[in-house]
Design a protein around this motif. Structure first.
Motif, mmCIF file in Angstrom:
data_model
loop_
_atom_site.group_PDB
_atom_site.id
_atom_site.type_symbol
_atom_site.label_atom_id
_atom_site.label_comp_id
_atom_site.label_asym_id
_atom_site.label_seq_id
_atom_site.Cartn_x
_atom_site.Cartn_y
_atom_site.Cartn_z
ATOM 1 N N TYR A 11 0.842 -1.186 0.000
ATOM 2 C CA TYR A 11 0.000 0.000 0.000
ATOM 3 C C TYR A 11 0.883 1.243 0.000
ATOM 4 O O TYR A 11 1.663 1.471 0.930
ATOM 5 C CB TYR A 11 -0.916 0.034 1.211
ATOM 6 N N THR A 16 -7.211 -3.112 1.885
ATOM 7 C CA THR A 16 -7.810 -2.757 0.598
ATOM 8 C C THR A 16 -8.869 -3.772 0.200
ATOM 9 O O THR A 16 -8.983 -4.847 0.790
ATOM 10 C CB THR A 16 -6.749 -2.733 -0.518
ATOM 11 N N PHE A 38 -10.799 1.036 0.435
ATOM 12 C CA PHE A 38 -9.734 1.050 1.430
ATOM 13 C C PHE A 38 -10.313 1.478 2.773
ATOM 14 O O PHE A 38 -11.060 2.443 2.849
ATOM 15 C CB PHE A 38 -8.644 2.035 0.995
ATOM 16 N N TRP A 93 -5.512 6.051 -1.918
ATOM 17 C CA TRP A 93 -4.498 6.579 -0.989
ATOM 18 C C TRP A 93 -4.693 8.088 -0.833
ATOM 19 O O TRP A 93 -4.647 8.618 0.282
ATOM 20 C CB TRP A 93 -3.074 6.305 -1.469
#
Length: 183
Positions: free
Chosen positions: A112, A131, A141, A167
């Protein structure tokens, strides 16, 4: 067939490498069958008041009656993080699996980018996460972050057209949340 793994190794395989075979094995070990485990999952969801959640399987593959909400996922994660063993697995990014009769020893590595200090997506406060991806749910996520004693949970569903959006989304949610909390 015939390979024997420690329960602990299954947990790390499930969380770090999204091992759906590990999810099924854990379900069978814990409840006697996958169906019995799914029943337990739904009972626990009901007990926790997760009214927007229903499970059909232990690994998250899509079906019309397997669903959750971001609020329910955050509440479930908050509950799970109270368990020391879950927290340890959730926050582990590298795990060594010993050799079995079928395979050599190996290292499971979380890839990640939010945890990679050399990545543009790095978040120093992020502690652990998981995830998920299906064509219906997109890139998902769930992540925890901690700063100055304040712990936040970000839940990202259907995040953009590539995996890196999750992210960015999680990092932005953390920055917003920490700013609201004054840390």
């Amino acid at each position: 067939p015939g390979e024997k793994l420690r329960y602990q190794d299954l947990l790390y395989g499930l969380m770090i490498r999204s091992g759906n075979d590990a999810a099924n094995a854990i379900a069978s070990l814990a409840a006697g069958s996958v169906d019995a485990f799914v029943e337990r999952m739904n009972d626990k969801a009901q007990e926790l008041g997760l009214s927007g959640t229903h499970y059909d399987n232990p690994h998250g593959y899509q079906s019309e009656t397997h669903y959750t909400t971001a609020a329910d996922m955050a509440a479930l994660t908050r509950y799970a993080l109270q368990d020391a063993q879950f927290r340890e697995v959730f926050e582990t990014h590298t795990y060594n699996v010993p050799a079995t009769s079928a395979r050599a020893a190996r290292t499971l590595q979380c890839s990640y980018l939010i945890f990679d200090s050399t990545s543009e997506y790095y978040c120093a406060d992020a502690t652990g996460g998981k995830t998920g991806f299906t064509s219906a749910a997109g890139y998902c996520f769930v992540c925890a972050a901690e700063r100055d004693g304040v712990e936040l949970i970000a839940v990202v569903f259907k995040s953009g057209s590539n995996g890196t959006n999750r992210w960015t989304d999680a990092k932005r949610m953390f920055e917003y949340g920490f700013a609201l909390r004054g840390v």
